[in-house]
Design an enzyme around this catalytic site. Structure first.
Site, PDB file in Angstrom:
ATOM      1  N   LYS A   1     -39.291   5.082 -12.466  1.00 13.06           N
ATOM      2  CA  LYS A   1     -38.107   4.467 -11.864  1.00 13.06           C
ATOM      3  C   LYS A   1     -38.437   3.026 -11.504  1.00 13.06           C
ATOM      4  O   LYS A   1     -39.462   2.784 -10.847  1.00 13.06           O
ATOM      5  CB  LYS A   1     -37.708   5.251 -10.611  1.00 13.06           C
ATOM      6  CG  LYS A   1     -36.495   4.685  -9.873  1.00 13.06           C
ATOM      7  CD  LYS A   1     -36.213   5.467  -8.590  1.00 13.06           C
ATOM      8  CE  LYS A   1     -35.004   4.873  -7.880  1.00 13.06           C
ATOM      9  NZ  LYS A   1     -34.705   5.564  -6.603  1.00 13.06           N
TER      10      LYS A   1
ATOM     11  N   LYS B   1     -42.799   4.845  -9.164  1.00 14.38           N
ATOM     12  CA  LYS B   1     -41.605   4.216  -8.599  1.00 14.38           C
ATOM     13  C   LYS B   1     -41.970   2.805  -8.164  1.00 14.38           C
ATOM     14  O   LYS B   1     -42.832   2.610  -7.299  1.00 14.38           O
ATOM     15  CB  LYS B   1     -41.087   5.019  -7.410  1.00 14.38           C
ATOM     16  CG  LYS B   1     -39.838   4.422  -6.769  1.00 14.38           C
ATOM     17  CD  LYS B   1     -39.372   5.290  -5.599  1.00 14.38           C
ATOM     18  CE  LYS B   1     -38.152   4.706  -4.915  1.00 14.38           C
ATOM     19  NZ  LYS B   1     -37.685   5.544  -3.791  1.00 14.38           N
TER      20      LYS B   1
END
Length: 324
Positions: free
Chosen positions: A249, A196
């Site tokens: 992400k 992320k």
């Protein structure tokens, strides 16, 4: 053989041929639909930066879930907005918290729908960070792990099928896995936000989840956008700690990372088509600058083509209607 024996256009001359040789196909089964849940009744609050996305109270959530099920979307990802925030994020692991209530409602009415819960503290802390803040303003990694485990366990008790830690604290997957197993939830899966990034594409989400940090930024725990080898290390560690599904992400600016992860690991791979990516398409379409449906499907196909098995996207319902 070269031209004129080889003519690449032969297999492009009509839609039937193009479909027959198509290398990447989207399915409704690929999608997870994110939802934002708030306390109260009769609440359907528009997120201004994300047209078509709302904060929903549990009673208003019901029609949204029914539509999701009717479209064949297999899973939802729940984010909660609490009534009260504090430094210890106590609403996150309250067994009667807003996410816990939503999970029980969904699993009671639609037991076949997979319910995934975001496990993080940022929506629940008064400072907006994803972990415990020390007196010097730094994030205490190890003190945060206990709270994340309590949150994940509370979600599992409510009936969540999958918990999804998004905090990026070191060691949290193993800590959560151990807590779940010790409490009889060995079958509750963990989807790790494994790579992320500290991205600028999260802006609209922070409006939706009311989770903007009140000071500083998240660069000490989310990944540097310049790094891809580091993503492989993060994922390897999360898998070693017990992650069942791994995630990259955001998606669009990190298609190269998705591709590298796909080449390296055989585990189920998710990608999050995040709020800023969604908002860009919506804004451009509203101005008449592009064909929204065409671009939406092109974006989702690109994420799948890069190697994602699962796509978390706010476009899930719209794409499902087209794939119908």
């Amino acid at each position: 053989m070269a031209f004129p024996i080889t003519r690449m256009r032969r297999l492009r001359k009509n839609e039937a041929l193009r479909r027959m040789v198509r290398e990447t196909s989207l399915s409704v089964d690929d999608f997870i639909y994110p939802l934002f849940v708030v306390y109260g009744e009769n609440k359907k609050i528009p997120v201004t930066s994300m047209p078509g996305v709302y904060q929903l109270s549990c009673d208003m959530l019901e029609s949204e879930i029914q539509e999701t099920v009717d479209l064949g979307i297999p899973a939802v990802l729940l984010f909660g907005i609490p009534e009260n925030k504090d430094a210890a994020a106590s609403s996150a692991y309250d067994d009667n918290g807003v996410v816990q209530q939503a999970v029980r409602l969904i699993k009671d009415r639609w037991p076949e729908l997979l319910v995934i819960t975001d496990v993080c503290l940022c929506e629940y802390t008064d400072h907006g960070h994803c972990g415990v803040v020390t007196g010097t303003g730094t994030i205490d990694n190890d003190a945060t792990l206990e709270l994340l485990a309590q949150e994940a366990l509370s979600h599992a008790k409510a009936g969540a099928d999958i918990v999804a830690p998004s905090d990026m604290m070191d060691g949290r997957i193993g800590y959560i896995r151990e807590a779940l197993d010790a409490s009889g939830f060995a079958d509750t899966a963990v989807m790790a936000y494994a790579a992320k990034y500290a991205s600028g594409f999260y802006g609209p989400f922070r409006e939706a989840a009311e989770s903007a940090p009140q000071f500083g930024d998240r660069k000490t725990y989310q990944m540097d956008p310049a790094n891809s080898r580091e993503a492989l290390r993060e994922i390897e560690l999360d898998l070693a700690e017990g992650a069942d599904i791994i995630m990259v992400k955001p998606a669009l600016a990190y298609l190269d990372v998705i591709a590298r992860v796909r080449e390296r690991f055989n585990h189920p791979l998710a990608a999050y088509n995040v709020s800023g990516e969604y908002a860009m398409v919506k804004a451009a379409a509203a101005n008449g600058w592009l064909d929204e449906e065409r671009i939406m499907m092109e974006v989702l196909t690109a994420i799948k083509r890069a190697g994602a098995d699962i796509i978390i996207t706010y476009f899930a319902k719209e794409a499902a209607r087209l794939l119908g």
